[in-house]
Design a protein around this motif. Structure first.
Motif, PDB file in Angstrom:
ATOM      1  N   LYS A   1      35.042  31.711  56.290  1.00  0.00           N
ATOM      2  CA  LYS A   1      35.055  32.228  54.914  1.00  0.00           C
ATOM      3  C   LYS A   1      36.475  32.444  54.413  1.00  0.00           C
ATOM      4  O   LYS A   1      36.781  32.163  53.245  1.00  0.00           O
ATOM      5  CB  LYS A   1      34.248  33.524  54.845  1.00  0.00           C
ATOM      6  CG  LYS A   1      32.746  33.292  55.013  1.00  0.00           C
ATOM      7  CD  LYS A   1      31.991  34.584  55.222  1.00  0.00           C
ATOM      8  CE  LYS A   1      30.524  34.319  55.533  1.00  0.00           C
ATOM      9  NZ  LYS A   1      29.806  35.542  55.914  1.00  0.00           N
TER      10      LYS A   1
ATOM     11  N   VAL B   1      38.117  30.732  51.048  1.00  0.00           N
ATOM     12  CA  VAL B   1      38.704  31.534  49.976  1.00  0.00           C
ATOM     13  C   VAL B   1      40.151  31.143  49.718  1.00  0.00           C
ATOM     14  O   VAL B   1      40.546  30.858  48.571  1.00  0.00           O
ATOM     15  CB  VAL B   1      38.612  33.041  50.312  1.00  0.00           C
ATOM     16  CG1 VAL B   1      39.505  33.868  49.385  1.00  0.00           C
ATOM     17  CG2 VAL B   1      37.161  33.514  50.210  1.00  0.00           C
TER      18      VAL B   1
ATOM     19  N   GLU C   1      40.713  27.722  48.213  1.00  0.00           N
ATOM     20  CA  GLU C   1      40.458  27.743  46.766  1.00  0.00           C
ATOM     21  C   GLU C   1      41.615  28.407  46.016  1.00  0.00           C
ATOM     22  O   GLU C   1      42.032  27.930  44.953  1.00  0.00           O
ATOM     23  CB  GLU C   1      39.151  28.493  46.486  1.00  0.00           C
ATOM     24  CG  GLU C   1      37.905  27.739  46.916  1.00  0.00           C
ATOM     25  CD  GLU C   1      36.622  28.502  46.643  1.00  0.00           C
ATOM     26  OE1 GLU C   1      35.558  27.853  46.523  1.00  0.00           O
ATOM     27  OE2 GLU C   1      36.671  29.748  46.567  1.00  0.00           O
TER      28      GLU C   1
ATOM     29  N   LEU D   1      35.968  31.220  40.043  1.00  0.00           N
ATOM     30  CA  LEU D   1      34.649  31.266  40.676  1.00  0.00           C
ATOM     31  C   LEU D   1      33.538  31.237  39.639  1.00  0.00           C
ATOM     32  O   LEU D   1      32.493  30.621  39.849  1.00  0.00           O
ATOM     33  CB  LEU D   1      34.525  32.525  41.537  1.00  0.00           C
ATOM     34  CG  LEU D   1      35.494  32.627  42.723  1.00  0.00           C
ATOM     35  CD1 LEU D   1      35.349  33.980  43.413  1.00  0.00           C
ATOM     36  CD2 LEU D   1      35.262  31.497  43.720  1.00  0.00           C
TER      37      LEU D   1
ATOM     38  N   ASN E   1      29.506  30.119  40.629  1.00  0.00           N
ATOM     39  CA  ASN E   1      29.130  30.976  41.750  1.00  0.00           C
ATOM     40  C   ASN E   1      28.330  32.180  41.264  1.00  0.00           C
ATOM     41  O   ASN E   1      28.584  32.721  40.182  1.00  0.00           O
ATOM     42  CB  ASN E   1      30.374  31.477  42.482  1.00  0.00           C
ATOM     43  CG  ASN E   1      31.049  30.396  43.328  1.00  0.00           C
ATOM     44  OD1 ASN E   1      32.135  30.596  43.847  1.00  0.00           O
ATOM     45  ND2 ASN E   1      30.422  29.244  43.471  1.00  0.00           N
TER      46      ASN E   1
ATOM     47  N   LYS F   1      30.613  35.653  44.228  1.00  0.00           N
ATOM     48  CA  LYS F   1      31.904  36.048  43.648  1.00  0.00           C
ATOM     49  C   LYS F   1      32.406  37.336  44.297  1.00  0.00           C
ATOM     50  O   LYS F   1      33.580  37.427  44.687  1.00  0.00           O
ATOM     51  CB  LYS F   1      31.777  36.233  42.129  1.00  0.00           C
ATOM     52  CG  LYS F   1      31.681  34.927  41.353  1.00  0.00           C
ATOM     53  CD  LYS F   1      31.812  35.157  39.848  1.00  0.00           C
ATOM     54  CE  LYS F   1      30.636  35.921  39.288  1.00  0.00           C
ATOM     55  NZ  LYS F   1      30.720  36.080  37.820  1.00  0.00           N
TER      56      LYS F   1
ATOM     57  N   HIS G   1      31.618  38.579  47.192  1.00  0.00           N
ATOM     58  CA  HIS G   1      31.913  38.306  48.599  1.00  0.00           C
ATOM     59  C   HIS G   1      33.299  37.683  48.752  1.00  0.00           C
ATOM     60  O   HIS G   1      34.104  38.095  49.599  1.00  0.00           O
ATOM     61  CB  HIS G   1      30.842  37.366  49.145  1.00  0.00           C
ATOM     62  CG  HIS G   1      30.703  37.396  50.629  1.00  0.00           C
ATOM     63  ND1 HIS G   1      30.316  38.524  51.314  1.00  0.00           N
ATOM     64  CD2 HIS G   1      30.921  36.438  51.562  1.00  0.00           C
ATOM     65  CE1 HIS G   1      30.291  38.254  52.609  1.00  0.00           C
ATOM     66  NE2 HIS G   1      30.648  37.003  52.783  1.00  0.00           N
ATOM     67  N   LYS G   2      33.607  36.711  47.914  1.00  0.00           N
ATOM     68  CA  LYS G   2      34.895  36.017  48.014  1.00  0.00           C
ATOM     69  C   LYS G   2      36.063  36.899  47.573  1.00  0.00           C
ATOM     70  O   LYS G   2      37.143  36.860  48.173  1.00  0.00           O
ATOM     71  CB  LYS G   2      34.852  34.722  47.201  1.00  0.00           C
ATOM     72  CG  LYS G   2      33.977  33.645  47.830  1.00  0.00           C
ATOM     73  CD  LYS G   2      34.072  32.333  47.065  1.00  0.00           C
ATOM     74  CE  LYS G   2      33.323  31.222  47.790  1.00  0.00           C
ATOM     75  NZ  LYS G   2      33.428  29.916  47.094  1.00  0.00           N
TER      76      LYS G   2
ATOM     77  N   TYR H   1      37.015  39.176  50.366  1.00  0.00           N
ATOM     78  CA  TYR H   1      37.842  38.498  51.370  1.00  0.00           C
ATOM     79  C   TYR H   1      39.273  38.323  50.861  1.00  0.00           C
ATOM     80  O   TYR H   1      40.233  38.477  51.614  1.00  0.00           O
ATOM     81  CB  TYR H   1      37.230  37.137  51.720  1.00  0.00           C
ATOM     82  CG  TYR H   1      36.225  37.208  52.844  1.00  0.00           C
ATOM     83  CD1 TYR H   1      36.584  36.909  54.150  1.00  0.00           C
ATOM     84  CD2 TYR H   1      34.905  37.595  52.604  1.00  0.00           C
ATOM     85  CE1 TYR H   1      35.662  36.993  55.187  1.00  0.00           C
ATOM     86  CE2 TYR H   1      33.979  37.695  53.628  1.00  0.00           C
ATOM     87  CZ  TYR H   1      34.372  37.386  54.921  1.00  0.00           C
ATOM     88  OH  TYR H   1      33.466  37.486  55.954  1.00  0.00           O
TER      89      TYR H   1
END
Length: 420
Positions: free
Chosen positions: A47, A51, A54, A105, A110, A115, A117-118, A121
């Motif tokens: 993950k 992230v 991106e 995102l 997404n 969104k 969750h990312k 991170y």
């Protein structure tokens, strides 16, 4: 709110080179340090790579560059009036980047959950290095309770097999519906693993010998620590039905015929056209395509397709829970053991992991309490009910014929004794 961000020429060049960077977790010192210090598992590492790949594509900066820039902006500077000043958090680039990434995102479509969750991170890396972060963006991630109508039915599973493009795909679908192994654990299985989990059937670790047997009579026993809950030490012991075994056998026979590797360390489920391991992402695509073909639409929250790994595992656990009381297995000292929790890799209520280990710490056998419970549940876990019913009828007929033959033999023996 949409924020426009202009790239410098060097950032554009860096972004164009993004494809050359395979995994930041293996190439970037700041991310590597964070991963090792926190002892992150494979799923979390994956993950983080997604992230920050991106983010790099969007902003043109690596994790190390982002951390260095954020550290610098936290330092005092002299303003126009000659006084020391600290840049307000709302004016720092890390705030802009968080908003930019959120907009990115959103444009990708997404869901609110993804969104959130990312972004979590994204923020976690900065927090690891003691960098003060702006307030977290709020997301509408209310989750409704999963009900039976929200998961695929056994009829959906049966219909999905007709849309599968290969025996491999049929194996994957039938496995996910009849045990509780996650996609990441499934795709990591090897030929050797399959031989080991079927060793009770005396094939001497010889694949050809195993494939010569009746797959419907082979019930493998898998004992492992799920990748997702590995740190908690949750033990999962589960099995697969003979119906699944049939598709596994067909997949392996097809593979041998096509000349692909069947070395012990090779993937049990290979990628199409190669001998390489199937990826968890590709498995998700297979399920997404089936969801489209079945026209099942989104799940209860409108976030994912209804036909997905989580819901197939939910079908398995729900089916087991609903029918375990119909199963009569000879009692032993583990009769009170919550076998469904063991099948699904969860710690049973009022037990610790060590107590679970003590209860199941033995070699698989045909008299195993767990095995007998799973085998008794097979009629409820069978996908093609009609075919199973026909097989059971044939089996019962064969048993009746055997009994009649035995009775005739006894009568003939008695007659011969009287004559003599």
């Amino acid at each position: 709110m949409i924020i426009n961000y202009k790239f410098s020429q060097s950032q554009k060049e860096n972004t164009q080179d993004c494809e050359k960077i395979i995994k930041f977790s293996e190439t970037n010192i700041k991310l590597m340090q964070s991963i090792q210090r926190r002892n992150l598992g494979k799923a979390s590492i994956r993950k983080y790579n997604i992230v920050f790949r991106e983010v790099y594509k969007l902003i043109g900066k690596t994790p190390s560059q982002l951390i260095a820039e954020a550290k610098k902006e936290e330092q005092p500077f002299t303003n126009e009036e000659g006084n020391p000043q600290v840049l307000d958090l709302s004016e720092r680039k890390v705030n802009t980047y968080q908003l930019l990434y959120n907009n990115f995102l959103e444009r990708k479509g997404n869901s609110e959950g993804v969104k959130k969750h990312k972004i979590v991170y994204f923020r976690a890396l900065f927090k690891e290095y003691g960098i003060k972060m702006p307030r977290m963006i709020k997301y509408n991630t209310s989750i409704r309770r999963t009900r039976i109508k929200d998961i695929p039915s056994w009829d959906d599973i049966n219909r999905s097999l007709g849309f599968c493009k290969s025996n491999r795909d049929k194996v994957l679908v039938s496995l996910m519906a009849t045990w509780d192994m996650r996609g990441g654990d499934i795709v990591s299985l090897t030929i050797q693993d399959f031989l080991e989990v079927t060793s009770i059937y005396n094939h001497s670790m010889d694949l050809d010998e195993l494939l010569s047997k009746n797959p419907y009579e082979i019930i493998p026993c898998y004992g492992f620590f799920p990748e997702k809950t590995q740190k908690e030490g949750n033990l999962c012991i589960t099995f697969n039905t003979g119906e699944c075994g049939y598709y596994i056998f067909e997949h392996l026979k097809e593979r041998i015929k096509e000349g692909y590797s069947i070395e012990l360390e090779s993937a049990l489920f290979r990628n199409s056209g190669t001998s390489k391991f199937l990826s968890a992402d590709w498995l998700r695509r297979i399920l997404q395509n089936l969801n489209t073909n079945l026209n099942l639409g989104k799940d209860k929250n409108g976030l994912f397709g209804k036909f997905r790994g989580h819901n197939l595992r939910k079908l398995f656990s729900t089916t087991c829970r609903r029918n375990i009381t119909n199963v009569v297995v000879k009692a032993d000292k583990y009769s009170e053991l919550d076998v469904v929790s063991i099948f699904t890799g969860h710690v049973p209520p009022n037990m610790s992991n060590s107590e679970v280990y003590d209860a199941v710490d033995s070699e698989d056998s045909f008299d195993s309490y767990l095995r007998k419970n799973y085998e008794a549940l097979i009629p409820y876990l069978t996908i093609n009910k009609e075919q199973f019913s026909a097989k059971e009828d044939n089996k019962n007929l064969e048993n009746e014929i055997i009994k009649i033959k035995e009775s005739v033999d006894i009568l003939l023996n008695s007659k011969n004794q009287l004559v003599s």
